[in-house]
Design an enzyme around this catalytic site. Structure first.
Site, PDB file in Angstrom:
ATOM      1  N   GLN A  58     -10.246  -4.460  -3.315  1.00 50.97           N
ATOM      2  CA  GLN A  58     -11.555  -3.687  -2.768  1.00 50.97           C
ATOM      3  C   GLN A  58     -12.574  -4.205  -3.852  1.00 50.97           C
ATOM      4  OE1 GLN A  58     -12.201  -1.687   0.096  1.00 50.97           O
ATOM      5  NE2 GLN A  58     -14.245  -2.350  -0.646  1.00 50.97           N
ATOM      6  N   ARG A 102       0.872  -1.194   0.047  1.00 41.41           N
ATOM      7  CA  ARG A 102      -0.053  -0.039   0.130  1.00 41.41           C
ATOM      8  C   ARG A 102       0.761   1.191   0.070  1.00 41.41           C
ATOM      9  NH1 ARG A 102      -5.521   1.318   3.508  1.00 41.41           N
ATOM     10  NH2 ARG A 102      -6.012  -0.236   1.917  1.00 41.41           N
ATOM     11  N   ARG A 123     -13.713  -8.813   1.860  1.00 44.16           N
ATOM     12  CA  ARG A 123     -12.411  -8.712   1.645  1.00 44.16           C
ATOM     13  C   ARG A 123     -11.315  -9.760   2.086  1.00 44.16           C
ATOM     14  NH1 ARG A 123     -10.207  -3.405   1.445  1.00 44.16           N
ATOM     15  NH2 ARG A 123      -8.393  -4.631   0.953  1.00 44.16           N
ATOM     16  N   CYS A 174     -16.623   1.691   0.664  1.00 43.57           N
ATOM     17  CA  CYS A 174     -15.375   0.796   0.848  1.00 43.57           C
ATOM     18  C   CYS A 174     -15.056   0.912   2.433  1.00 43.57           C
ATOM     19  CB  CYS A 174     -14.311   1.069  -0.177  1.00 43.57           C
ATOM     20  SG  CYS A 174     -13.859   2.866  -0.267  1.00 43.57           S
ATOM     21  N   HIS A 193      -7.310  -0.039  -6.456  1.00 44.58           N
ATOM     22  CA  HIS A 193      -7.712  -0.740  -5.337  1.00 44.58           C
ATOM     23  C   HIS A 193      -8.265  -1.880  -5.668  1.00 44.58           C
ATOM     24  CE1 HIS A 193      -7.723  -1.486  -1.235  1.00 44.58           C
ATOM     25  NE2 HIS A 193      -8.743  -0.872  -0.724  1.00 44.58           N
ATOM     26  N   ASP A 218     -17.110   6.933  -1.607  1.00 49.14           N
ATOM     27  CA  ASP A 218     -15.935   6.903  -1.115  1.00 49.14           C
ATOM     28  C   ASP A 218     -15.556   8.067  -0.146  1.00 49.14           C
ATOM     29  OD1 ASP A 218     -13.490   5.847  -0.250  1.00 49.14           O
ATOM     30  OD2 ASP A 218     -12.494   6.031  -2.129  1.00 49.14           O
TER      31      ASP A 218
HETATM   32  N1   CP Z   1     -11.516  -0.382   2.344  1.00 46.76           N
HETATM   33  C1   CP Z   1     -10.146  -0.451   2.902  1.00 46.76           C
HETATM   34  O1   CP Z   1      -9.258  -0.446   1.965  1.00 46.76           O
HETATM   35  O2   CP Z   1      -9.933   0.027   4.231  1.00 46.76           O
HETATM   36  P1   CP Z   1      -8.641   0.235   4.924  1.00 46.76           P
HETATM   37  O3   CP Z   1      -8.156   1.473   4.763  1.00 46.76           O
HETATM   38  O4   CP Z   1      -8.954   0.019   6.295  1.00 46.76           O
HETATM   39  O5   CP Z   1      -7.651  -1.011   4.734  1.00 46.76           O
HETATM   40  N1  NVA Z   2      -9.913   6.525  -1.370  1.00 47.91           N
HETATM   41  C1  NVA Z   2      -9.613   6.066  -0.164  1.00 47.91           C
HETATM   42  C2  NVA Z   2      -9.721   4.479  -0.143  1.00 47.91           C
HETATM   43  C3  NVA Z   2      -9.716   3.800   1.141  1.00 47.91           C
HETATM   44  C4  NVA Z   2      -9.736   2.520   1.428  1.00 47.91           C
HETATM   45  C5  NVA Z   2      -8.084   6.352   0.328  1.00 47.91           C
HETATM   46  O1  NVA Z   2      -7.328   6.331  -0.822  1.00 47.91           O
HETATM   47  O2  NVA Z   2      -7.921   6.763   1.329  1.00 47.91           O
END
Ligand code: CP
Ligand code: NVA
Length: 310
Positions: free
Chosen positions: A131, A101, A295, A267, A128, A226
């Site tokens: 997701q 990430r 997930r 999400c 993502h 989101d």
């Molecule tokens: N939806 C998602 O990826 O959540 P987190 O940021 O908590 O991993």
């Molecule tokens: N768009 C959001 C998604 C989180 C899972 C972010 O990047 O924080």
């Protein structure tokens, strides 16, 4: 050739369906797979925070008989004292899958370029995919089909999750309306629009950007939003963003215009009275917790797929 999952369009429609079906099977019968990745190790590199992704990957790997290592990039020389290609080559000697990430898409592309094992994108600024695969599993479970749907998305569209939703709707030949402010900083990047229109030529999908929430929600099966404050966005921008996105907040009045059996998805993490009202996210059409649970199952299926276990 080693396969990676960096954005959802790295998988074909058939592969997405195969992984989703495996996730549904894993969910029904988890014990059958409890040694499927015995002796294998997953490395999880994190540059941004996470609740769901970190915990579901770690639990999922354990449930498959393997082991997961959490590694915060803050503690690492990556990108500073050591370049990403060295990190990718070294960690490939220790583990069977690398998941990351990161803030910048180039970093995950570089990891994949130099790794000798599959790389999974756990969220960057471009995609993502875990997701979105989990989301489509959830839609399949709720609607019993993944054919001929309309999804409408509301809010920040200069956004990783939106991009992969657009790609996935294109892959599946769906209609999708992206409702966002008429400003480049909140709209999808041209590179994503181009990819989506290229995919849509073959699948007949209709993915479009609109600026009116009520227009977007007409005839929708799935309503999706989101965070207005994605990871890394400075707090100093919060008031300005709130003002820009408020016309795209998912409220009960917006939900009423969709199909009567429409579902609401986010999400997560979510903020009540920001991207949606509490009434919507805590209401009867919301499926956000089933969405979050999936997930776990989908990532187990993704890991098995990339390790050629089905
Ligand atoms: N939806 C998602 O990826 O959540 P987190 O940021 O908590 O991993
Ligand atoms: N768009 C959001 C998604 C989180 C899972 C972010 O990047 O924080």
């Amino acid at each position: 050739m080693v396969r990676h999952l960096l954005k959802i369009s790295d998988f074909s429609k058939d592969e997405c369906k195969k992984v989703i079906n495996k996730a549904i099977e894993l969910k029904k019968n988890p014990k059958k797979y409890n040694s499927a990745l015995e002796g294998e190790t997953l490395l999880m590199l994190f540059e941004k925070p996470s609740l769901r992704t970190r915990i579901s990957f770690e639990s999922g790997m354990q449930q498959l008989g393997g082991h997961a290592i959490f590694y915060s990039i803050k503690d690492s020389p990556l990108g500073k004292k050591e370049n990403i290609s060295d990190t990718a080559k070294v960690t490939s000697r220790f583990v069977n899958i690398i998941a990351a990430r990161v803030f910048k898409r180039q970093d995950i592309w570089d990891l994949a370029k130099y790794a000798d094992v599959p790389v999974i994108n756990m969220l960057d600024d471009f995609a993502h995919p875990c997701q979105i695969l989990g989301d489509f599993q959830t839609i399949k479970e709720k609607k019993n089909s993944l054919e001929n749907m309309k999804l409408s998305y509301f809010g920040d569209a200069y956004n990783n999750v939106t991009y992969d939703l657009m790609r996935m709707c294109a892959i599946f030949g769906w209609r999708m309306d992206v409702a966002c402010p008429n400003a480049p900083e909140y709209s999808p990047e041209q590179i994503v629009l181009d990819e989506v229109s290229e995919i849509s030529k073959d699948t007949g999908a209709e993915v479009k950007v609109v600026h009116d929430a009520i227009e977007a929600v007409q005839d929708s099966d799935v309503i999706y939003t989101d965070s207005w404050m994605s990871y890394g966005i400075p707090e100093s921008e919060e008031e300005e963003r709130k003002k820009a996105f408020m016309p795209y907040q998912v409220t009960s009045s917006v939900m009423e215009v969709a199909k009567s059996d429409a579902v609401f998805m986010n999400c997560l993490p979510a903020m009540r009275e920001y991207e949606q009202t509490a009434e919507v996210i805590d209401g009867p059409q919301s499926i956000v917790f089933d969405q979050a649970e999936n997930r776990l199952h989908i990532q187990k299926a993704i890991m098995l797929f990339l390790r050629n276990k089905f």
